[in-house]
Write an enzyme that holds these catalytic residues in place. Structure first.
Site, PDB file in Angstrom:
ATOM      1  N   SER A 562      -8.490 -42.162   9.029  1.00 11.34           N
ATOM      2  CA  SER A 562      -9.840 -41.626   9.192  1.00 11.34           C
ATOM      3  C   SER A 562     -10.723 -42.658   9.893  1.00 11.34           C
ATOM      4  CB  SER A 562     -10.395 -41.213   7.824  1.00 11.34           C
ATOM      5  OG  SER A 562     -11.590 -40.492   7.961  1.00 11.34           O
ATOM      6  N   HIS A 677      -7.906 -33.005   5.968  1.00  5.32           N
ATOM      7  CA  HIS A 677      -8.184 -34.381   6.348  1.00  5.32           C
ATOM      8  C   HIS A 677      -7.693 -35.371   5.300  1.00  5.32           C
ATOM      9  CE1 HIS A 677     -10.116 -37.750   8.249  1.00  5.32           C
ATOM     10  NE2 HIS A 677     -10.752 -38.040   7.124  1.00  5.32           N
TER      11      HIS A 677
END
Length: 705
Positions: A562, A677
């Site tokens: 991320s 995610h």
């Protein structure tokens, strides 16, 4: 000598992986997340990576080792207090999606919980032919029933909400409520106003709002809150409050405490770090006087408990950034400061029980636990909990009906322990602990400090064998996050233990700026155009490891996800000579266009905006996608992402890999077609991804000294 030949063979195999013969689809085609051309290219990339890494003789062992860890029954169930019981979502080989279950507190604390299944997510997915992932439950206080169950398709952020009565008491048999609330798929937030009324923020549609693009912000989150009564259709809900399209999000929040106080608020996130709160009243909404940069933790004795992330003055009371404070929502009582951190301290997590406040505090990045209670004089009294030192301490859940709170305590070499603390008397006792999941014999943990380019001292943890030779040939894996005021702590990771430390690797966690290790100022130093400090700090730790003769670039690998994936992309392009391997996970990499990709607009407060000239120049300079150059010798990266990631999205990773392909630079790419995610959604998928990484990192191993 045979193991040395295997490693050499593995490296040769990876280096010989052919590039895809045909060129990648256009940037536009790759940006179509589920487009035919894009998914065909993804499949080609995946097959190429599988051929390179899964064919390695070590892959199956790595895979099975991770799978055993993920499915090991010797895991501490993550506990949640709910209606006097202990609830838990449990996943194992028989239930990869999980079962939501409960046990009595007595049986759980005795270490012999008698579980009752309330929802079998695998069974639900099979019956409804949906790829359901359980994302949590929002339950009505004070009875904690009914609940709104959050289900997503494959782990994306968008959810479907369905009313559920989890308990057998109160005349309800448990299960989904016939004719109950049902909110179809959207990115949405909900708060119970009462048993028959919800406050809902979701995409109401363009026709319902009169706003082009519907009721979603440019970041892709709701900004219109409506009141929905039981039995109403969505289009009958009445608006309560709206924000603006340029906000990050607007969402309702319901708070209650053990004394029966209850507040329903609306949070307007103007930026990722700045919030405006309003109180919902019988007459409408009323703005509250709170610091713009803060984190709201709960309600205690009618007061809001929050962390101030900026200096703030209220009614003559000066509040230093990083402090935990109590605020009267009516403004009649003065603000009270519970805890103000020292120079090397930072508040990490805060939870509110029925009798006090429990917080985890970092002191030189070492975890502590504290409880604070109102005292007889009208102030607050703090007591440090008796917890082990040199550990990370995390709040798992707090009970608003009592002073109880569950804490997770672990260290790099110490398996997770579950502790029960009580804010009523300041006690803490260990309830259970995991057996070791990798061999720690001969391993030690140290903390060192590197000097960054501007002279700032940067701490890092290093885990290695006590007899490690300082000859520069130790395979080393370095990781960090460096953003959003998120701290990197000494947590126990059995996957790293088995796949890296057990094989002689050195593991390093860097506490670079941009994180929260030393409070809001540490984060602020790495925001927007100050972000080069983050990148310099990470490189400084690498150079310190080299200077201390722990490793050399050929044996130094780095990993991040991320925001940490952005860090890896920048380090690859700014310092290609420092690394032997680079793992770039679910990353941001196109920083010139991130604002228009998935939820990217919400992170302008962290990264800056292309609309601001100084920030534009900085983003153009550091954007990994733009920074790739022909003729540069880059280490071969391993890039992974997820098709269903609706937060960062897979397009960043796709464009970066396609650019490497165009430049003829070797790389490996893996795109998981499930999981959002936060990662893959079941043990098998986790095992595959981590095993691919482990084979890739094996090139750093050097057993043939």
């Amino acid at each position: 000598m045979s193991s040395f030949r295997i490693v050499i063979a593995g490296v040769a195999m990876l280096a010989a992986v052919p590039a895809v013969a045909s060129s990648a689809p256009s940037s536009h085609a790759l940006s179509e997340v589920r487009g035919t051309a894009a998914l065909s290219w993804v499949d080609q990339q995946n097959q190429r990576t599988f051929a390179a890494l899964e064919a390695d003789p070590r892959y199956r062992g790595f895979h099975d080792s991770v799978l055993r860890i993920r499915q090991d029954a010797h895991r501490i169930p993550v506990p949640a207090f709910l209606d006097g019981a202990i609830f838990n979502l449990w996943q194992d080989a028989a239930h990869p999606r999980g079962i939501w279950r409960d046990a009595t507190p007595g049986s759980f604390l005795a270490g012999q919980p008698a579980w009752t299944t309330r929802l079998d997510v695998d069974d639900l997915a099979r019956r409804e032919h949906r790829d359901w992932v359980f994302q949590g439950a929002d339950c009505l206080a004070p009875d904690d029933s009914p609940c709104l169950i959050q289900l997503s398709e494959g782990g994306e952020d968008a959810t479907t909400l369905r009313e559920f009565a989890p308990l057998s008491g109160g005349g309800m048999s448990g299960g989904f409520v016939p004719g109950g609330f049902l909110l179809p798929r959207s990115k949405q937030d909900v708060a119970w106003q009462d048993r028959d009324t919800l406050l809902v923020a979701r995409d109401w549609g363009e026709g319902a709002t009169g706003v082009a693009g519907g009721a979603m912000t440019r970041s892709g989150y709701p900004f219109v809150v409506r009141r929905l009564h039981r039995g109403q259709a969505l289009d009958q809900a009445v608006e309560v409050m709206r924000g603006q399209r340029d906000d990050v999000a607007v969402s309702p929040v319901a708070l209650s405490d053990g004394e029966g106080h209850r507040l329903v608020l609306i949070r307007r996130s103007v930026t990722f770090f700045e919030d405006r709160y309003s109180l919902v009243t019988g007459q409408g909404v009323r703005a509250l006087d709170l610091p713009a940069r803060m984190d709201l933790h709960g309600l205690l004795a009618g007061r809001l408990i929050l962390s101030a992330n900026q200096d703030w003055v209220s009614g003559g009371v000066a509040v230093a950034a990083g402090s935990v404070i109590a605020v009267d929502p009516d403004g009649r009582k003065p603000v009270q400061v519970l805890f103000a951190p020292g120079a090397r301290q930072a508040v990490d997590e805060v939870a509110v029980t029925g009798t006090g406040v429990v917080m985890t505090v970092l002191d030189s990045v070492r975890g502590q636990g504290w409880v604070y209670r109102p005292d007889a004089a009208g102030g607050w009294h703090g007591v440090r909990l008796a917890l082990p030192d040199m550990m990370s301490v995390h709040v798992m859940d707090a009970d608003r009906r009592s002073g109880r709170v569950f804490l997770s305590v672990s260290g790099f070499l110490t398996p997770q322990q579950l502790w029960l603390a009580d804010s009523t008397d300041g006690s803490a006792r260990k309830i259970m602990e995991l057996p070791p999941q990798f061999d720690t014999a001969g391993l030690v943990v140290g903390q060192e400090w590197a000097i960054s380019t501007d002279g700032t001292r940067i701490p890092y943890f290093i885990v290695h064998r006590a007899d490690m030779r300082r000859d520069g040939r130790n395979p080393t894996l370095l990781t960090a996050y460096g953003g959003f005021q998120v701290s990197s702590l000494p947590d126990y990771d059995p996957v790293v233990g088995r796949l890296w430390l057990d094989r002689g690797g050195v593991y390093v966690v860097a506490n670079i700026r941009g994180g929260g290790e030393f409070g809001p100022a540490w984060h602020e130093a790495g925001r927007t155009t100050g972000r080069q400090h983050v990148f310099d700090d990470f490189a400084a730790v690498a150079r310190d490891l080299i200077a201390r003769k722990v490793t050399v670039p050929a044996h130094l690998g780095i990993r991040g996800r991320s925001n940490g994936g952005l860090l890896m992309g920048v380090e690859l392009t700014q310092h290609p000579d420092l690394w032997g391997a680079v793992i770039v996970g679910v990353p941001l990499l196109d920083m010139e266009h991130f604002e228009t990709m998935a939820a990217g607009a919400s992170w302008v407060g962290e990264y800056g905006s292309m609309s601001v000239p100084a920030q534009r120049a900085f983003l153009e300079r550091i954007s990994p996608l733009r920074a790739l150059r022909p003729g540069v010798r880059y280490p071969e990266p391993f890039i992974f992402t997820s098709t269903l990631d609706d937060r960062v999205g897979p397009v960043h990773a796709r464009l970066f890999a396609a650019r490497l392909q165009a430049l003829g630079v070797p790389y490996l790419y893996y795109e998981d077609t499930e999981g959002g995610h936060s990662g893959t959604v079941n043990a098998e998928e986790v095992a595959r991804e981590r095993a691919l990484e482990a084979v890739y990192l094996s090139r750093l191993m050097n057993p043939g000294r």
